[in-house]
Design an enzyme around this catalytic site. Structure first.
Site, short mmCIF file in Angstrom:
data_model
loop_
_atom_site.label_atom_id
_atom_site.label_comp_id
_atom_site.label_asym_id
_atom_site.label_seq_id
_atom_site.Cartn_x
_atom_site.Cartn_y
_atom_site.Cartn_z
N SER A 94 -7.49 2.26 -3.42
CA SER A 94 -6.05 2.60 -2.99
C SER A 94 -5.22 3.26 -4.08
CB SER A 94 -5.41 1.77 -2.11
OG SER A 94 -5.92 1.16 -1.12
N ASP B 24 1.01 4.20 -3.03
CA ASP B 24 0.73 5.66 -2.67
C ASP B 24 1.59 6.49 -3.34
OD1 ASP B 24 -1.52 4.49 -1.74
OD2 ASP B 24 -1.08 5.33 0.55
N GLU C 50 1.01 -1.21 -0.13
CA GLU C 50 -0.03 0.09 0.07
C GLU C 50 0.90 1.18 -0.17
OE1 GLU C 50 -3.61 0.01 1.49
OE2 GLU C 50 -3.61 2.24 0.82
#
Ligand SMILES: *[C@@H]1O[C@H](CO)[C@@H](O)[C@H](O)[C@H]1NC(C)=O
Ligand SMILES: *[C@@H]1O[C@H](CO)[C@@H](O)[C@H](O)[C@H]1NC(C)=O
Ligand SMILES: *[C@@H]1O[C@H](CO)[C@@H](O)[C@H](O)[C@H]1NC(C)=O
Ligand SMILES: *[C@@H]1O[C@H](CO)[C@@H](O)[C@H](O)[C@H]1NC(C)=O
Ligand SMILES: *[C@@H]1O[C@H](CO)[C@@H](O)[C@H](O)[C@H]1NC(C)=O
Ligand SMILES: *[C@@H]1O[C@H](CO)[C@@H](O)[C@H](O)[C@H]1NC(C)=O
Length: 556
Positions: free
Chosen positions: A469, A269, A265
């Site tokens: 995400s 990002d 994750e």
């Protein structure tokens, strides 16, 4: 004689206090979420950290101010506050500060930190002190994988004298939660993976569409021991960053970046916000508090109130089910979003990866399950899409995981009433009304590709990474690029985007009109929730960015 009287007096007083103590969050779930295992009751001498959300002043005035500064039709559009001005507006009263300090000190709690806006106190104390301070609380340790937290399995209360001065106490109930990144094995096979080049082509970013203003900035926040490795970012940019100028390093890391393995994750990002928001100074907020009794998301919100200079755009992939959080907590977090909006910050949340969601009310009777903060009226929520033809950079359709729906807590804000009413009135096949709340804040607001990304993690390029995400930092970088043009023209940043966004009625965005997201209807889990339609819908919002047109529309 005297000691005995004293003893009786004290006993009477403490019984009285217990009987009258007030539950600040009577609706807060104390259920231990799936996956967490109870270990033990913590020793009374162990330290815990409590966060006190102190009652703010003039919140109605703040709300009005945000309505004005975020509305392009207002004279006040873009007239944002500094953090000092914001503190003067909402900072707690002397009475609140005095009452709470007194109460804490009477319980031997002195070790407290405050924030620049004065409306949070964070105190370290022994578990036994905390349990006396907050009748009903009892601290236990829980673990999940290599995470360990200390929480109370029973509700806390506070004395009636301080109850009017506190919105909630953090560090007791809410377990860390975050958006999972999905590894879509189902799609494995030959497939066009999403890379910066694909995104920049699809959203019409030319090589010259990069940031140039020295004061521009963007950031992403990540929780749960999620780290990115600077070496992964530079390898990612080496492999995929061809054809446009970009940074290969993050400028500020706020909080502790642990060692160990990188999180998928975290890598996702950073790598993608820096690909659309190319050549823009980038910050990472990384698990600021490592103490196990802290709530990482709350900790990030508190940091924003304690830093006078923060990035203009924030993307966050955190979310929790609305029904597991107390209304007092969500309402206060909403005020924190208002505070951010008053400063000209844009906050984007992932809409979630469970479509409309599913909650079993009674056996075989389900309802949809909205997610917070995606459902907050004061953030911009980003849904997900995939390519219609997986081998071509062309039309996008709904990614069936794209989170969307209607809040059960926050009423529909004025800026979206006409768009959402039109959807509800003109859509033929809506899910049964008992599944969702037609009067609530509807989300998402926009969308971007969320399927089949390439990410570099622990030096290895990994395909098939999916989820909102991914779409959230992509959209965030594009907003940061538009801020860049605004700053170059001497205009204020976009701030809270939704009033301006809904006023465009879809200008500058490619409408997504095909596909439905998942949910549950009665006992058919993985049934169908809402479907994309022309114009706004609760699956892909207004659609995905077309940079040159969106820039034109938001540069006025
Ligand atoms: C807020 O910042 C000040 C100054 O940097 C610091 O002393 C204080 O501990 C911070 N507060 C919290 C809650 O971390
Ligand atoms: C995702 O799935 C692929 C194929 O099953 C696997 O090779 C890869 O290691 C997985 N990635 C992660 C981060 O779990
Ligand atoms: C931008 O992208 C869309 C979709 O890929 C395309 O139809 C359009 O012609 C492109 N150019 C502009 C300037 O909008
Ligand atoms: C990148 O941004 C900086 C300002 O932060 C600017 O000075 C520089 O010219 C930009 N790079 C390019 C290639 O335009
Ligand atoms: C950047 O921000 C600083 C501090 O707010 C300001 O003094 C400076 O003039 C700004 N620079 C530009 C180029 O706008
Ligand atoms: C529906 O949403 C409103 C807020 O918009 C709320 O007051 C009401 O309680 C909700 N109804 C249900 C059944 O959750």
């Amino acid at each position: 004689m005297a000691p005995r009287i004293l003893f009786l007096g004290l006993l009477w007083m403490s019984l009285g206090a217990l009987a009258e103590s007030v539950h600040l969050e009577p609706d807060q779930s104390v259920r231990v979420p799936d996956g967490w295992r109870h270990v033990e009751r913590v020793d009374g001498s162990e330290d815990v950290i409590l966060t006190f959300a102190l009652k703010q002043q003039r919140v109605d005035k703040l709300k009005n101010l945000v309505d004005q500064v975020s509305d392009p039709r207002s004279q006040q559009y873009g007239h944002y506050l500094s953090l000092a001005e914001l503190s003067d507006l909402v900072g707690p009263s002397e009475e609140t500060l005095g009452t709470v300090r007194n109460w804490l000190e009477k319980h031997g709690i002195w070790d407290c930190l405050t924030v620049l806006t004065g409306d949070f106190l964070q105190c370290r104390t022994q578990a036994r002190n905390a349990e006396k301070l907050l009748p009903g609380a009892q601290f236990h340790r829980y673990v999940k994988g290599d995470l360990s937290v200390v929480r109370s399995g029973t509700p806390y209360s506070v004395s009636p004298q301080v109850a009017p001065h506190i919105d909630f106490v953090g560090g007791l109930h809410r377990f860390p939660s975050h958006r999972k990144v999905l590894n879509s094995t189902a799609a494995a096979g030959f497939h066009l993976g999403v890379t910066p080049t694909v995104l920049r082509q699809r959203y019409n970013l030319s090589a010259s569409d990069i940031g140039r203003h020295p004061n521009n900035s963007q950031g992403c926040a990540q929780f749960l021991e999620q780290y990115f490795h600077p070496a992964d970012l530079s390898e990612f940019m080496y492999l995929f960053g061809r054809g446009f100028s970009h940074h290969s390093e993050v400028d500020h890391v706020v909080g502790e970046q642990g060692g160990g393995r990188a999180g998928l994750e975290a890598s996702l990002d950073v790598e993608y916000i820096m690909s659309t928001g190319a050549n823009i100074s980038t910050w990472v907020f990384s698990n600021p508090g490592r103490h196990e009794s802290q709530e990482p998301f709350l900790q990030w919100m508190i940091l924003l109130s304690n830093m006078s200079s923060v990035p203009w755009v924030h993307t966050i992939s955190y979310g929790d089910d609305e029904d597991t959080l107390s209304v007092a907590f969500m309402q206060r977090i909403n005020v924190e979003f208002l505070k951010a909006a008053s400063r000209g910050l844009t906050i984007l949340f992932a809409s979630g990866d469970d479509g409309a969601g599913c909650r079993e009310v009674v056996k075989a009777k389900n309802v949809f399950r909205p997610s917070f903060p995606a459902s907050s009226p004061y953030v911009t929520t980003v849904g997900g899409t995939s390519f219609k033809n997986p081998f071509q950079v062309t039309r996008e359709v709904t990614d069936y995981i794209s989170g969307g729906g209607f809040s059960n807590v926050f009423p529909m804000p004025q800026y979206q009433v006409s768009a959402v009413s039109k959807y509800l009135q003109s859509t033929e096949k809506l899910p049964p009304e008992s599944y969702y709340n037609r009067s609530g804040r509807a989300y998402p607001d926009v969308a971007a590709l969320s399927d089949n990304y390439w990410v570099v993690i622990n030096r290895v390029p990994v395909p098939w990474v999916s989820g909102t995400s991914a779409s959230t930092p992509v959209f965030g970088g594009i907003i940061a690029l538009i801020n860049d043009h605004r700053l170059q023209k001497g205009l204020p940043t976009l701030g809270f985007l939704n009033p301006a966004l809904y006023a465009l009625k879809g200008d500058g965005l490619s409408d997504v009109t095909e596909g439905c997201h998942l949910s549950c209807i009665d006992d058919i889990v993985l049934g169908q929730g809402f479907c994309a339609t022309p114009s706004w819908d609760p699956v892909t919002g207004w659609g995905t960015p077309n940079f040159p047109e969106l820039l034109k529309a938001l540069l006025r």
